[in-house]
Design an enzyme around this catalytic site. Structure first.
Site, mmCIF file in Angstrom:
data_model
loop_
_atom_site.group_PDB
_atom_site.id
_atom_site.type_symbol
_atom_site.label_atom_id
_atom_site.label_comp_id
_atom_site.label_asym_id
_atom_site.label_seq_id
_atom_site.Cartn_x
_atom_site.Cartn_y
_atom_site.Cartn_z
ATOM 1 N N TYR A 128 0.820 -1.210 0.000
ATOM 2 C CA TYR A 128 0.000 0.000 0.000
ATOM 3 C C TYR A 128 0.857 1.264 0.000
ATOM 4 O O TYR A 128 0.472 2.275 -0.590
ATOM 5 C CB TYR A 128 -0.918 0.037 1.237
ATOM 6 C CG TYR A 128 -2.260 -0.614 1.028
ATOM 7 C CD1 TYR A 128 -2.353 -1.952 0.646
ATOM 8 C CD2 TYR A 128 -3.434 0.096 1.231
ATOM 9 C CE1 TYR A 128 -3.582 -2.552 0.471
ATOM 10 C CE2 TYR A 128 -4.672 -0.494 1.058
ATOM 11 C CZ TYR A 128 -4.739 -1.815 0.677
ATOM 12 O OH TYR A 128 -5.961 -2.402 0.505
ATOM 13 N N ASP A 144 -6.517 -6.974 3.677
ATOM 14 C CA ASP A 144 -7.639 -6.307 3.015
ATOM 15 C C ASP A 144 -8.581 -7.341 2.412
ATOM 16 O O ASP A 144 -9.798 -7.317 2.630
ATOM 17 C CB ASP A 144 -7.089 -5.370 1.930
ATOM 18 C CG ASP A 144 -8.188 -4.622 1.208
ATOM 19 O OD1 ASP A 144 -9.121 -4.148 1.872
ATOM 20 O OD2 ASP A 144 -8.111 -4.518 -0.039
ATOM 21 N N LYS A 193 2.823 -15.314 1.695
ATOM 22 C CA LYS A 193 3.087 -16.168 0.516
ATOM 23 C C LYS A 193 4.586 -16.428 0.447
ATOM 24 O O LYS A 193 5.288 -15.936 -0.440
ATOM 25 C CB LYS A 193 2.592 -15.459 -0.761
ATOM 26 C CG LYS A 193 1.116 -15.592 -1.021
ATOM 27 C CD LYS A 193 0.708 -16.971 -1.546
ATOM 28 C CE LYS A 193 1.104 -17.167 -3.002
ATOM 29 N NZ LYS A 193 0.666 -18.520 -3.491
ATOM 30 N N ASP A 236 -12.382 -9.046 4.012
ATOM 31 C CA ASP A 236 -13.655 -8.995 3.281
ATOM 32 C C ASP A 236 -14.290 -10.383 3.202
ATOM 33 O O ASP A 236 -15.503 -10.535 3.351
ATOM 34 C CB ASP A 236 -13.449 -8.457 1.853
ATOM 35 C CG ASP A 236 -13.741 -6.969 1.746
ATOM 36 O OD1 ASP A 236 -13.688 -6.280 2.782
ATOM 37 O OD2 ASP A 236 -14.022 -6.490 0.625
ATOM 38 N N ASP A 282 -3.310 -17.850 -0.095
ATOM 39 C CA ASP A 282 -4.357 -18.419 -0.947
ATOM 40 C C ASP A 282 -5.090 -19.546 -0.225
ATOM 41 O O ASP A 282 -6.318 -19.635 -0.255
ATOM 42 C CB ASP A 282 -3.783 -18.895 -2.302
ATOM 43 C CG ASP A 282 -2.606 -19.853 -2.156
ATOM 44 O OD1 ASP A 282 -2.016 -19.934 -1.058
ATOM 45 O OD2 ASP A 282 -2.279 -20.531 -3.157
#
Ligand code: IPM
Ligand code: MG
Length: 368
Positions: A141, A249, A192, A253, A225
């Site tokens: 970000y 983020d 990851k 959600d 993932d």
């Protein structure tokens, strides 16, 4: 000593849901001696319309000085074409960065009354209580360099930099471990590391921190993932999830949707304590500005009201008052009050203000 709250309601449904929070604050002033003093400022598209920027320097200074900031939501199609630097989201990101709000707490809790509203089977989400701890002031970000460049061959190149330093991982890790101690004592660190150097580094730093400072908390690791998949497959396996800005983020959600409605979930963004023990803090609903229903009095104010409950708990150290407010929200849901987003057959559909009324009534009943 009065408690200073800066409200930046923002765009879309932000001002509508924040109106109910102002009434809740007034209730706590009258009935619990809260002594909250509220000031309102602009952020996002509405600030751009008034001042040509997404947040003004004065508002940032006020936010730093306030005991807590309450933010509604920013953005909407009206500002789709404004320059990138002054888009509504830039106001939110600047507040996070300038206030040093590195720790974003996003609880995903399934209210018993809403288990059936989840897109997952009821038994998978009934009783769900996860805390997602998202790093909020670093990573891709804010990493430099970022940009869109023209290349000599006539093509263009867009890029952002994913980068974390040791102290950034340590401080968000400590927040996650400390929270876990008050819950089920388990932390799942998500990255990851199979692809990204920054992910491998995150993993290494978390392992080290866990071993050195939190040997009694169970630390596990998951690829991002797989975490997305596991959240949908068996969400109740998690206690505290700690992850970087971008994965946080997305995963928050996903987790939010499991609970039946995005309109229900609060969040807290916390900074480090300064030498006087004061920490900047901003509280906001996880949902966005919902331009499709804004201005119609339909929005669900619960996520924002619960964000104020988090302020009571984390900034003002008023755990009993936070419990009271959360309990009042459970009462209105149990009594069948529903805004459109969580409406179920046989329940009472109400608008924003009626939901606020019901919460105030429930507060009064609980304290009678
Ligand atoms: C969130 C939002 C923001 C983010 C946007 C509005 C900049 O999606 O708080 O999750 O990406 O952090
Ligand atoms: Mg988001």
């Amino acid at each position: 000593m009065s408690r200073n709250i800066l409200i930046v309601a923002g765009d879309g449904i932000g001002p509508e849901v924040m109106g109910e929070v102002e009434r809740v604050i007034a209730w706590f002033n009258e009935n619990r001696g809260f002594d909250g003093v509220v000031e309102n400022e602009l952020v996002g598209g509405s600030c751009y319309d008034a001042h040509g920027v997404a947040v003004t320097d004065e508002t940032v200074e006020k936010a730093k000085a306030a005991d807590a900031v309450m933010l509604g939501a920013v953005g909407g199609p009206k500002w789709d074409d404004v320059p990138f630097e002054v888009r509504p989201e830039a106001g939110l990101l600047r507040l996070r960065k300038d206030l040093g709000l590195f720790a974003n707490l996003r609880p995903a809790i399934c209210f018993p009354a809403l288990a059936e509203a989840s897109s997952l089977k009821t038994e998978l989400v009934q009783g769900l209580d996860i805390m997602i701890v998202r790093e909020l002031t670093g990573g891709v970000y804010f990493g430099e360099p970022k940009g869109i460049d023209d290349l000599p061959n006539g093509e263009r190149r867009g890029y952002d930099m994913q980068v974390y330093d040791t102290h950034e991982i340590q401080r968000i890790g400590r927040v996650a471990f400390d929270l876990a101690k008050k819950r089920d004592n388990r932390v799942m660190s998500v990255e990851k590391r199979n692809v990204m150097q920054s992910g491998l580094f995150w993993y290494q730093e978390m392992v080290k921190l866990g071993a050195e400072e939190f040997p009694d908390v169970k630390l596990e690791h998951m690829l991002a993932d797989n975490c997305g998949m596991q959240l949908v497959k068996n969400p109740k396996q998690f206690d505290v999830i700690v992850t970087d800005n971008l994965f946080g983020d997305m995963l928050s959600d996903v987790a939010a949707m499991l609970t039946g409605s995005l309109g229900m979930l609060p969040s807290a963004s916390l900074g480090a304590k300064d030498e006087n023990g004061k920490a900047c803090a901003m509280y906001e609903p996880v949902h966005g500005s919902a331009p499709d229903i804004s201005g119609q009095g339909l929005a669900n104010p619960i996520a924002t009201v619960l964000s104020f409950a988090m302020a009571l708990r984390y900034t003002f150290d008023l755990g009993a008052d936070a419990d009271l407010l959360e309990g009042a929200v459970e009462d209105v849901l149990a009594d069948g009050y529903r805004t459109g987003d969580i409406m179920q057959p046989g329940k009472k559909q109400v608008g924003t203000v009626e939901m606020g009324d019901a919460i105030l009534t429930a507060l009064t009943k609980r304290t009678a």
